[in-house]
Structures are given as structure tokens and as C-alpha cells.
Design an enzyme around this catalytic site. Sequence first.
Site, mmCIF file in Angstrom:
data_model
loop_
_atom_site.group_PDB
_atom_site.id
_atom_site.type_symbol
_atom_site.label_atom_id
_atom_site.label_comp_id
_atom_site.label_asym_id
_atom_site.label_seq_id
_atom_site.Cartn_x
_atom_site.Cartn_y
_atom_site.Cartn_z
ATOM 1 N N SER A 34 5.871 -13.478 35.838
ATOM 2 C CA SER A 34 4.463 -13.736 35.501
ATOM 3 C C SER A 34 4.108 -15.220 35.419
ATOM 4 O O SER A 34 3.047 -15.618 35.921
ATOM 5 C CB SER A 34 4.093 -13.034 34.194
ATOM 6 O OG SER A 34 4.149 -11.649 34.390
ATOM 7 N N THR A 54 5.350 -7.683 27.515
ATOM 8 C CA THR A 54 6.254 -6.887 28.337
ATOM 9 C C THR A 54 7.316 -6.220 27.464
ATOM 10 O O THR A 54 7.228 -6.250 26.233
ATOM 11 C CB THR A 54 6.806 -7.745 29.511
ATOM 12 O OG1 THR A 54 7.555 -6.895 30.364
ATOM 13 C CG2 THR A 54 7.686 -8.888 29.042
ATOM 14 N N LYS A 79 5.270 -3.362 24.420
ATOM 15 C CA LYS A 79 3.968 -2.885 24.895
ATOM 16 C C LYS A 79 3.287 -1.910 23.917
ATOM 17 O O LYS A 79 2.071 -1.800 23.905
ATOM 18 C CB LYS A 79 4.117 -2.215 26.265
ATOM 19 C CG LYS A 79 4.385 -3.194 27.395
ATOM 20 C CD LYS A 79 4.363 -2.489 28.733
ATOM 21 C CE LYS A 79 4.590 -3.465 29.863
ATOM 22 N NZ LYS A 79 4.449 -2.841 31.184
ATOM 23 N N ASP A 129 -1.591 -2.023 34.143
ATOM 24 C CA ASP A 129 -0.501 -1.544 35.013
ATOM 25 C C ASP A 129 -0.966 -0.468 36.003
ATOM 26 O O ASP A 129 -0.740 -0.577 37.209
ATOM 27 C CB ASP A 129 0.645 -0.978 34.172
ATOM 28 C CG ASP A 129 1.470 -2.067 33.497
ATOM 29 O OD1 ASP A 129 1.538 -3.178 34.043
ATOM 30 O OD2 ASP A 129 2.046 -1.792 32.435
ATOM 31 N N GLY A 154 6.809 9.463 31.213
ATOM 32 C CA GLY A 154 7.006 8.512 30.120
ATOM 33 C C GLY A 154 5.837 7.530 30.025
ATOM 34 O O GLY A 154 4.747 7.782 30.551
ATOM 35 N N ALA A 179 5.263 4.593 31.402
ATOM 36 C CA ALA A 179 4.736 4.045 32.657
ATOM 37 C C ALA A 179 3.867 5.090 33.365
ATOM 38 O O ALA A 179 2.802 4.774 33.898
ATOM 39 C CB ALA A 179 5.888 3.612 33.553
ATOM 40 N N THR A 228 12.027 16.724 31.520
ATOM 41 C CA THR A 228 11.632 17.498 30.342
ATOM 42 C C THR A 228 10.232 18.027 30.614
ATOM 43 O O THR A 228 9.245 17.285 30.515
ATOM 44 C CB THR A 228 11.625 16.586 29.090
ATOM 45 O OG1 THR A 228 12.853 15.860 29.065
ATOM 46 C CG2 THR A 228 11.442 17.378 27.818
ATOM 47 N N LEU A 229 10.148 19.304 30.958
ATOM 48 C CA LEU A 229 8.875 19.857 31.427
ATOM 49 C C LEU A 229 7.775 19.693 30.380
ATOM 50 O O LEU A 229 6.624 19.405 30.719
ATOM 51 C CB LEU A 229 9.056 21.327 31.812
ATOM 52 C CG LEU A 229 7.811 21.989 32.418
ATOM 53 C CD1 LEU A 229 7.404 21.320 33.718
ATOM 54 C CD2 LEU A 229 8.044 23.482 32.644
ATOM 55 N N GLU A 230 8.129 19.860 29.090
ATOM 56 C CA GLU A 230 7.136 19.814 28.019
ATOM 57 C C GLU A 230 6.295 18.516 28.057
ATOM 58 O O GLU A 230 5.087 18.551 27.846
ATOM 59 C CB GLU A 230 7.859 19.980 26.665
ATOM 60 C CG GLU A 230 6.952 20.124 25.453
ATOM 61 C CD GLU A 230 5.795 21.106 25.652
ATOM 62 O OE1 GLU A 230 5.989 22.132 26.328
ATOM 63 O OE2 GLU A 230 4.673 20.810 25.159
HETATM 64 P P1 ATR Z 1 8.942 4.246 30.251
HETATM 65 O O1 ATR Z 1 8.101 3.807 29.087
HETATM 66 O O2 ATR Z 1 9.667 3.128 30.937
HETATM 67 O O3 ATR Z 1 8.219 5.120 31.203
HETATM 68 P P2 ATR Z 1 10.141 6.442 28.853
HETATM 69 O O4 ATR Z 1 8.887 6.654 28.100
HETATM 70 O O5 ATR Z 1 11.444 6.529 28.123
HETATM 71 O O6 ATR Z 1 10.159 5.045 29.594
HETATM 72 O O7 ATR Z 1 10.154 7.481 30.079
HETATM 73 C C1 ATR Z 1 11.187 7.542 30.960
HETATM 74 C C2 ATR Z 1 10.887 8.577 32.058
HETATM 75 O O8 ATR Z 1 12.015 8.593 32.910
HETATM 76 C C3 ATR Z 1 10.733 9.991 31.557
HETATM 77 O O9 ATR Z 1 9.897 10.708 32.427
HETATM 78 C C4 ATR Z 1 12.169 10.497 31.629
HETATM 79 O O10 ATR Z 1 12.318 11.900 31.683
HETATM 80 P P3 ATR Z 1 12.417 12.753 30.293
HETATM 81 O O11 ATR Z 1 11.042 12.828 29.751
HETATM 82 O O12 ATR Z 1 12.978 14.046 30.713
HETATM 83 O O13 ATR Z 1 13.355 11.958 29.414
HETATM 84 C C5 ATR Z 1 12.602 9.897 32.925
HETATM 85 N N1 ATR Z 1 14.050 9.774 33.022
HETATM 86 C C6 ATR Z 1 14.823 8.897 32.355
HETATM 87 N N2 ATR Z 1 16.113 9.046 32.708
HETATM 88 C C7 ATR Z 1 16.157 10.049 33.635
HETATM 89 C C8 ATR Z 1 17.206 10.675 34.404
HETATM 90 N N3 ATR Z 1 18.468 10.269 34.297
HETATM 91 N N4 ATR Z 1 16.860 11.644 35.258
HETATM 92 C C9 ATR Z 1 15.585 12.034 35.386
HETATM 93 N N5 ATR Z 1 14.549 11.503 34.706
HETATM 94 C C10 ATR Z 1 14.819 10.517 33.832
#
Ligand code: ATR
Length: 264
Positions: free
Chosen positions: A17, A62, A66, A102, A125, A127, A149-151
Amino acid sequence: MKKWYAVLGHPIHHSISPRMHEAWFQKYNIEASYVPILVKPGELEKAVDSLKLLGCSGFNVTVPYKEEIIPFLNELDVSAKVAGAVNTVVNRDGQLIGHNTDGRGLLANISGLSEEKRVLVIGAGGAAKGIVAALKERHIRTLFIANRTLEKAVQLAEWASGTAITYSQAEDMFSTFDIVIQTTSVGMEEDISPVNLKGWHPSMTAIDIIYSPPETAFLRQAREEGAFTMNGLSMLIGQGALAFELWTGIYPDQDYCKKTVFSS
Ligand code: ATR
């Protein structure tokens, strides 16, 4: 008084940046500077107070601050409220306003993104939230969210009026999408993809928010099968351009930044 801007994070030495904003200040003849600030864990509030005291006009936030920054701000723009995260702060006469550029920054660089495009987001997550919020703002009608994680995908999809699917459902149906956006950090440390997507075709666009390495396993597969690919550099420059606009009123030339900062 010469204006100054900053980026707060931990670590911060890798941040691009400062170079990006300094390049634009120079291009637009703006007398300002931009400094990286390493904020130790537990010292964010002190850092924000110091920035205010020293008249910082605005700053980026960053990893890992955040979300943690939010209680120290006076107001949040809708982009930050929805994402639950802030990457850009504007100091308006001592009032700190948080924004999240972003998602909008990424979408600004997808050419031909229109309401009827079918979009699949991989991950749910932090992002992903910012990107889904920006997609919602652009009224994308067909939005699917796939997550391990489907939920978490269900929650995000409900909010965005989209559809949640598992990774294996995504693997079965992904070639019906126009644009696939990979938002997880998988692929950054290891040469693997969170999902096994095979069957790309040239009318598809694959986007990864990771820019280092420049080509993840996800993008490589897509490119080898003929899809158009875009790495996280576009999002990085796109979010920076929108932050620059919030601070200066000028929407800067992103190609110029790419050439001067990233081509060496
Ligand atoms: P960020 O803020 O960087 O997005 P986060 O909130 O921890 O980080 O989210 C990480 C994302 O990467 C989530 O969608 C996570 O899936 P889960 O919700 O099931 O945890 C996904 N992720 C992280 N490691 C993973 C892996 N080894 N395989 C598949 N998905 C993964």
C-alpha cells in the site's frame, strides 16, 4: 499542512500500500505521504489515538485488525457494516469513518459484470462477506456460495438472497457459472485448491483473491482449461483506488499503478 496517511497491521513490512499510494500522490501532484505502522497486539486503541492526535487524514487497516478496529471508530459506512470489517478509515474533522473497499474494489475490475451473470463464491469467511455484499449491491441475480462448513454459507446466502451449496455440489455444477470467485486462504501456503473444479471453458472467469503466489492451483487449473483468470492483484489495486478516492476525491489510474509498482 502536508497531509499524511498510514496503514496499520501486524506484520506490515510486506504491505504494498505505501508504494501504491505514493505512486498516485506523485502522479496527481498531491503533497502527501503514506507510512506503514506496525501495531503490536493489544495496542490498536493507542495507535488510533496517536493517529488522531498527529492529524492523520486517513488510514488503511490490514490483517489482523480489520474487525478489531471497529469499536475505535465513530461511524461505519454501509460497506463496512455489512462486511463487519474495515479496511479504510477517513478522518473527517476528528471523526473516524470506517469503510470497506475490498469487495467493491474487486468487482470494479471484473469487466462485463452485469446483473444476469451467474456467480459462484467459494468460501464464506470475512473476505467472502465483503465480496458478497458488493455483489448484492450490484444486484447479481444468480449467486451461489459454497463453503466447507455449509452452515456459514447458509447464513451468508440467506442474507444475500443467494443459494448455499457444499463443495461437492459446487464441483458437480460449477461449469454452469460465468464467474467463480475463490475467497479462502487455501492456496497461499500450499499448492492446493479448496475445491476440485474441472471442466472450465473459455466463457468463464476464475478469480482468486490471493496474489502471492500469483497463480494458485485453483487459477492454474482454470487457465489450463481455457478460462479467463484474474488473481488478487486486481482486488489489491482496486481497494486501494477506492481508498484513494475516499481520501482525495480522485479515482486514480490503476494501470499506472500496475506499471510503476508491480512491473519491476
Ligand atoms: P478470512 O477472514 O480471511 O476470510 P475466515 O473468516 O477464517 O478468514 O474464513 C476462511 C474461509 O476459508 C472459510 O470459508 C473457511 O471455511 P470454513 O468456514 O469451513 O472454515 C475456508 N477455509 C479455510 N481453510 C480451508 C480448507 N483447508 N479447506 C477448505 N476451506 C477452507
